[in-house]
Scaffold this motif. Sequence first.
Motif, PDB file in Angstrom:
ATOM      1  N   ASN A  79       0.867  -1.193   0.000  1.00  0.00           N
ATOM      2  CA  ASN A  79       0.000   0.000   0.000  1.00  0.00           C
ATOM      3  C   ASN A  79       0.898   1.236   0.000  1.00  0.00           C
ATOM      4  OD1 ASN A  79      -2.453  -1.577   0.324  1.00  0.00           O
ATOM      5  ND2 ASN A  79      -1.718  -1.950   2.396  1.00  0.00           N
ATOM      6  N   PRO A  80       1.587   1.508  -1.077  1.00  0.00           N
ATOM      7  CA  PRO A  80       2.688   2.487  -1.085  1.00  0.00           C
ATOM      8  C   PRO A  80       2.280   3.804  -0.453  1.00  0.00           C
ATOM      9  CG  PRO A  80       1.781   2.192  -3.288  1.00  0.00           C
ATOM     10  CD  PRO A  80       1.200   1.115  -2.437  1.00  0.00           C
ATOM     11  N   ASP A 110       3.118   1.764  -8.511  1.00  0.00           N
ATOM     12  CA  ASP A 110       2.348   2.950  -8.135  1.00  0.00           C
ATOM     13  C   ASP A 110       3.233   3.986  -7.443  1.00  0.00           C
ATOM     14  OD1 ASP A 110       0.253   1.578  -9.181  1.00  0.00           O
ATOM     15  OD2 ASP A 110      -0.940   1.486  -7.348  1.00  0.00           O
ATOM     16  N   ALA A 111       4.108   3.522  -6.553  1.00  0.00           N
ATOM     17  CA  ALA A 111       5.026   4.462  -5.906  1.00  0.00           C
ATOM     18  C   ALA A 111       5.887   5.154  -6.953  1.00  0.00           C
ATOM     19  CB  ALA A 111       5.910   3.734  -4.902  1.00  0.00           C
ATOM     20  N   CYS A 112       6.296   4.399  -7.978  1.00  0.00           N
ATOM     21  CA  CYS A 112       7.127   4.951  -9.052  1.00  0.00           C
ATOM     22  C   CYS A 112       6.338   5.972  -9.872  1.00  0.00           C
ATOM     23  CB  CYS A 112       7.628   3.805  -9.943  1.00  0.00           C
ATOM     24  SG  CYS A 112       8.839   4.314 -11.163  1.00  0.00           S
ATOM     25  N   LYS A 113       5.083   5.650 -10.168  1.00  0.00           N
ATOM     26  CA  LYS A 113       4.264   6.618 -10.914  1.00  0.00           C
ATOM     27  C   LYS A 113       4.145   7.924 -10.129  1.00  0.00           C
ATOM     28  CE  LYS A 113       1.336   3.239 -13.368  1.00  0.00           C
ATOM     29  NZ  LYS A 113      -0.032   2.691 -13.502  1.00  0.00           N
ATOM     30  N   GLY A 114       3.947   7.798  -8.813  1.00  0.00           N
ATOM     31  CA  GLY A 114       3.856   8.997  -7.988  1.00  0.00           C
ATOM     32  C   GLY A 114       5.146   9.789  -7.987  1.00  0.00           C
ATOM     33  N   ALA A 115       6.280   9.076  -7.949  1.00  0.00           N
ATOM     34  CA  ALA A 115       7.582   9.764  -7.982  1.00  0.00           C
ATOM     35  C   ALA A 115       7.770  10.499  -9.303  1.00  0.00           C
ATOM     36  CB  ALA A 115       8.701   8.739  -7.771  1.00  0.00           C
ATOM     37  N   THR A 156       0.126  -1.506 -16.912  1.00  0.00           N
ATOM     38  CA  THR A 156      -0.512  -1.149 -18.183  1.00  0.00           C
ATOM     39  C   THR A 156      -1.631  -0.135 -18.009  1.00  0.00           C
ATOM     40  OG1 THR A 156      -1.393  -2.106 -20.234  1.00  0.00           O
ATOM     41  CG2 THR A 156      -2.219  -3.020 -18.164  1.00  0.00           C
ATOM     42  N   SER A 157      -1.711   0.499 -16.845  1.00  0.00           N
ATOM     43  CA  SER A 157      -2.857   1.372 -16.585  1.00  0.00           C
ATOM     44  C   SER A 157      -2.454   2.821 -16.365  1.00  0.00           C
ATOM     45  CB  SER A 157      -3.637   0.880 -15.365  1.00  0.00           C
ATOM     46  OG  SER A 157      -3.018   1.325 -14.174  1.00  0.00           O
ATOM     47  N   TRP A 158      -3.473   3.687 -16.375  1.00  0.00           N
ATOM     48  CA  TRP A 158      -3.274   5.116 -16.111  1.00  0.00           C
ATOM     49  C   TRP A 158      -3.579   5.449 -14.649  1.00  0.00           C
ATOM     50  CZ3 TRP A 158      -7.427   9.286 -16.571  1.00  0.00           C
ATOM     51  CH2 TRP A 158      -8.692   8.775 -16.300  1.00  0.00           C
ATOM     52  N   ALA A 159      -3.669   4.418 -13.791  1.00  0.00           N
ATOM     53  CA  ALA A 159      -4.029   4.633 -12.393  1.00  0.00           C
ATOM     54  C   ALA A 159      -2.860   4.321 -11.470  1.00  0.00           C
ATOM     55  CB  ALA A 159      -5.221   3.756 -12.027  1.00  0.00           C
ATOM     56  N   TYR A 160      -2.794   5.014 -10.365  1.00  0.00           N
ATOM     57  CA  TYR A 160      -1.894   4.631  -9.287  1.00  0.00           C
ATOM     58  C   TYR A 160      -2.570   4.953  -7.966  1.00  0.00           C
ATOM     59  CZ  TYR A 160      -0.343   9.599  -9.262  1.00  0.00           C
ATOM     60  OH  TYR A 160      -0.290  10.973  -9.214  1.00  0.00           O
ATOM     61  N   VAL A 161      -2.230   4.146  -6.954  1.00  0.00           N
ATOM     62  CA  VAL A 161      -2.901   4.243  -5.664  1.00  0.00           C
ATOM     63  C   VAL A 161      -1.850   4.542  -4.592  1.00  0.00           C
ATOM     64  CG1 VAL A 161      -4.469   3.095  -4.067  1.00  0.00           C
ATOM     65  CG2 VAL A 161      -4.526   2.503  -6.494  1.00  0.00           C
ATOM     66  N   ILE A 162      -2.096   5.569  -3.819  1.00  0.00           N
ATOM     67  CA  ILE A 162      -1.134   6.025  -2.811  1.00  0.00           C
ATOM     68  C   ILE A 162      -1.851   6.187  -1.464  1.00  0.00           C
ATOM     69  CG2 ILE A 162       0.402   7.934  -2.109  1.00  0.00           C
ATOM     70  CD1 ILE A 162       1.509   6.472  -4.517  1.00  0.00           C
ATOM     71  N   THR A 163      -1.156   5.855  -0.375  1.00  0.00           N
ATOM     72  CA  THR A 163      -1.701   6.109   0.955  1.00  0.00           C
ATOM     73  C   THR A 163      -1.163   7.436   1.471  1.00  0.00           C
ATOM     74  OG1 THR A 163      -1.772   3.734   1.394  1.00  0.00           O
ATOM     75  CG2 THR A 163      -1.946   5.199   3.290  1.00  0.00           C
ATOM     76  N   ASP A 164      -2.063   8.369   1.679  1.00  0.00           N
ATOM     77  CA  ASP A 164      -1.715   9.686   2.222  1.00  0.00           C
ATOM     78  C   ASP A 164      -1.602   9.556   3.737  1.00  0.00           C
ATOM     79  OD1 ASP A 164      -1.669  12.239   3.246  1.00  0.00           O
ATOM     80  OD2 ASP A 164      -3.336  13.000   2.045  1.00  0.00           O
ATOM     81  N   CYS A 182       0.936   9.301 -16.395  1.00  0.00           N
ATOM     82  CA  CYS A 182       1.711   8.349 -15.586  1.00  0.00           C
ATOM     83  C   CYS A 182       1.803   6.958 -16.215  1.00  0.00           C
ATOM     84  CB  CYS A 182       1.121   8.240 -14.185  1.00  0.00           C
ATOM     85  SG  CYS A 182      -0.314   7.159 -14.057  1.00  0.00           S
ATOM     86  N   VAL A 183       1.200   6.752 -17.378  1.00  0.00           N
ATOM     87  CA  VAL A 183       1.269   5.438 -18.018  1.00  0.00           C
ATOM     88  C   VAL A 183       2.732   5.072 -18.278  1.00  0.00           C
ATOM     89  CG1 VAL A 183       0.615   4.091 -20.058  1.00  0.00           C
ATOM     90  CG2 VAL A 183      -0.971   5.792 -19.109  1.00  0.00           C
ATOM     91  N   PRO A 184       3.164   3.862 -17.880  1.00  0.00           N
ATOM     92  CA  PRO A 184       4.568   3.497 -18.131  1.00  0.00           C
ATOM     93  C   PRO A 184       4.919   3.555 -19.621  1.00  0.00           C
ATOM     94  CG  PRO A 184       3.581   1.986 -16.560  1.00  0.00           C
ATOM     95  CD  PRO A 184       2.456   2.840 -17.109  1.00  0.00           C
ATOM     96  N   THR A 185       6.182   3.666 -19.883  1.00  0.00           N
ATOM     97  CA  THR A 185       6.671   3.685 -21.263  1.00  0.00           C
ATOM     98  C   THR A 185       6.694   2.270 -21.840  1.00  0.00           C
ATOM     99  OG1 THR A 185       8.114   5.472 -20.517  1.00  0.00           O
ATOM    100  CG2 THR A 185       8.530   4.582 -22.724  1.00  0.00           C
ATOM    101  N   LEU A 186       7.055   1.299 -20.998  1.00  0.00           N
ATOM    102  CA  LEU A 186       7.144  -0.094 -21.424  1.00  0.00           C
ATOM    103  C   LEU A 186       6.740  -0.981 -20.251  1.00  0.00           C
ATOM    104  CD1 LEU A 186       8.136  -2.374 -23.410  1.00  0.00           C
ATOM    105  CD2 LEU A 186      10.403  -2.108 -22.354  1.00  0.00           C
TER     106      LEU A 186
END
Length: 430
Positions: A79-80, A110-115, A156-164, A182-186
């Motif tokens: 739960n990043p 998800d943590a990476c997408k947030g970063a 493969t998604s445009w979503a990320y989940v973060i715990t505030d 935030c969609v990954p490149t590969l």
Amino acid sequence: MQVDELIKPFPIKEFHPFPRALLGPGAHEIIGPEALKLGFKKVLVMTSGLRGTDIVPKIVGSLEHHGLEVVLYDKVESNPKDYNSMEGAALYQQHGCDSFVSIGGGSSHDACKGARISVAHDGRNVNEFEGFNKSENPKNPPHIAVSTTAGTGSETSWAYVITDTTTDPDNPHKYVAFDDACVPTLAIDDPVLYYDCPTDYTAQCGFDVLAHGSEPFVSRLNFTPSMGSALYSIKLVAENLRLATWNGQELEGRQNMMYAQYIAGQAFNSGGLGIVHSISHAVSAFYDTHHGLNNAIALPRVWAFNMPVAYKKYAQIADAMGVDTYGMTDVQAADAALAAAIRLLRDVGIPEKFTDITQDTYSKNRLGKGPTKFYENASVIKGNDEDVDRVTRHVLGDACTPGNPKECTFETVRPVVEHSMNGDLDDLLS
């Protein structure tokens, strides 16, 4: 009749892009050349560490063998947390990196997408981007997402989940951010990397896939392009999760679960989710339990809750799960789908209610750096009125709830949450 009554609630659907993907045994071994092709020179790798496996050293070694510099951040938690993304962003900027690689399940991705979002906005706090397409800069640093579980779909998604954890420390809030930037490149999905996944964790991730397939299939978005992949992912889970769970070294089950998780991720990417995920997010926020485990416990209760408005679709789910529905009415077939889901949950050994979860039998954290201070300080699930009420309130504010096929209010959702906490699954079968 008014036109707006004909077209509500989601008259215009949006198809969100997918990254290029490499799928199949051995795919992870070509990450070095792929990173070079993308122009990577100095990579920040974000992962939970995957303790007890050699996955991280192998992938880092492949990158370094091809001349790339690597900076490693291996503290991503289940739960990043917001601080995982911010620490990753700070390391990226401190070392002058130009790209990201995430290795793991949804938490690492998800943590990476947030970063990435934070880096693209001069280090702003990731929590500022909760919601839909809140980022202002569409140019995130490039990102290769390497999945080590058959569950997430995040690669493969445009979503990320973060715990505030910082806005209100006494009431952590797990939110979903949807952002095309935030969609990954590969994406790299290699079933060989799943071989070391523990039995219980494999089962829990598999139910994450079942939720990712079934929720867009019955979603209010009614997104036609998602229907085929959603239903086929359910079929693959029903046919392969038992094998992948109990014979994890066999390629057949692992590979089929790989495809199931990949197409289910694409199904919900544009088809939406529902309150299986909303309940899961709430329980994760307060108790830091695994997302897939939460989905597994909530799923039968939510199916039973939603069926009266979607019997026909649940009847189709029964077919996908291998139930012989010949001669059944839609109601009977929907009931059979629910029974099949409960049978699958029991066959793969998942706890049946939230109050059954105990910290000492929870293997997810052992794959990372071990139970974290946040996890050890999290509340114990008691299943009392206070637990039920606060989870219900969190559910009603979750971004996935509007997609649920049945209208949700505090009064209607609370019994679903309460049954997930304390109820007997056999009650749903009577």
